[in-house]
Design a protein around this motif. Sequence first.
Motif: not given
Length: 418
Positions: A159-168, A145-148, A120-124, A408-410
Motif C-alpha cells: 500500500s505504501r511501497p518504498r525501496f531504499v539503497a545504501v552505500g558510500a 560514478a562516485t556513488e558506491n 532492484v540491483a545496486v553496485g559499484d 562492475r560488481t552488483v
Amino acid sequence: MTQQLSGEVTRGLPALMRPGQRVDVELGVRNPSPYNSATDLVLDESYPAGFQVLVDSLTGTELPPHSSGVIVGTFAPRSSGVFRIDLTVRYINRTTGEPGQPVALSCATHVSAIDDFVVVAVGDKGLLRISLNGGQQWSSHDLAATENLRAVAWNQLASRPRFVAVGASNGQAIAYYSTDPATGFTSAAIAAPAAANAVVWSVDWSEFVVVGDGGLIAKSRDGQAWDVISSGTEADLFGIVWAGNAYIAVGAEGTVLTSGDGWEWESSNTEIPARLTGIAWSPGIGFVASTDQPRTVAFSKDAVDWMAITHSGLPASSRSVAVSATAATPVFVVVGTNGGFASSTDPLREWTARPVPRVASITVCDVVPSAVLGGFLAASDGCWTLRGDAHGSDWHAQRIAREFRDYRTVNGICDGVA
C-alpha cells in the motif's frame, strides 16, 4: 492477575506471492505460566480463500504449564490481492475459572502477477538497475560514478511501497529512496563519515535500519530522514537481520550486536576470529552468519552462544547468507568467492555445494529470498544477477550490463512491489 498466553507466527506468509504459489504457515500459542493451565481454547478465525488448516492442536484443548499448541496450514491463493490470516485464541484459566487475555495472531501477504514485481540491483560506481517484470528485462538508472551502493531493501508494504539503497559517496554514508523505481531514486544523506554496508526493514517497527563501517547504525521510517544511533562499537558491521523480536547485526572480529528496538544495542563476541559478512534467521532453527574464513559459517540458536561450522561444501570465503521464505522446510543458502553456492536444511551438520553454470569464477556478493520466484535472488561481480529455486539447488545467471565492457560488481539485490 489475568493469565496471559503468548502467541507467535513461527512460519508466516512472505511479503510477496504469486497466484498459485503455495506456502506453509504455522501459528503458535504458548502457556508460559509455571502453575496454571489454560483450558477450553476457542479460535475466532478469519482465513482467506485458498488457506487450508492441516493441523489444529489448539481448538478444544488444554495447555498445561510450559506447553504450546499450533495451527499448521497451507496457503495457495488463486488470485491477486492482499490476503490476511487472522486468528484470536480465547481460553479459560483452569485454576480461577476466569477468561484469560485473548491472543491475537495474524499475517498478511500481497499476491500479484509477476509483471507487477520490481527487482532492484545496486553496485559499484553508481550501478542501479531495475526490472519491472520480476527480473526478466532490466533498465539502467545509473547514478554518478562516485556513488558506491552496497545494499538495497523493500519495506514490504504494497500500500505504501518504498525501496531504499545504501552505500558510500566521497567518504560519507549515503541512502537513495524511491516509491516508484520506474521514475528513479532520490538521494538522502546519512550523517556519518563511513560506508553503509547493509539495510533491513523491520515489519514490527516499520523502519529501515542500516549498519556500516566504524560501528555505523542508522534508522529511518522512509529512507529520507535518518537518525544515527550509538552502537557502542567501532567494529565494521556488514550484516543485519530482523528476527521477529530483535535486530541482530554482525561484523568484523566476530562482533555481534543485538537490539529490541534499534535504539539501544548490546555487544557480544562470538569468539570466532572471523569477519562475519552476513546473517540470516529462521524460527525454530536459529541464526547462520557467513564468514570470510575458509569454508566456515557461524551458527547460533539464540544469537548469544555461537559456534563455528566448517564443511567442505561451503564456499572458500562467504559473502552473504539467506533463508528461503516459501519452502516447506527452511533452506539456507550461502554464497561467496569463486562462484561459491552452498545450501542446507541442517546448517549444523550438512552443506551441499551448488555449481553455477557459465559464471563459475565470479564472486557472489549478495543472496536474498525472493517471493517473486519462490526461491532466491543473488548478485555478483561482472554485472551478473542469478535466480535460484526454493531449494537453492538450481541457478540461472543473467548479465544485466548494457555495454559489453561493463564489469562492475552488483553488491545488493531485492524484489518488491511498486
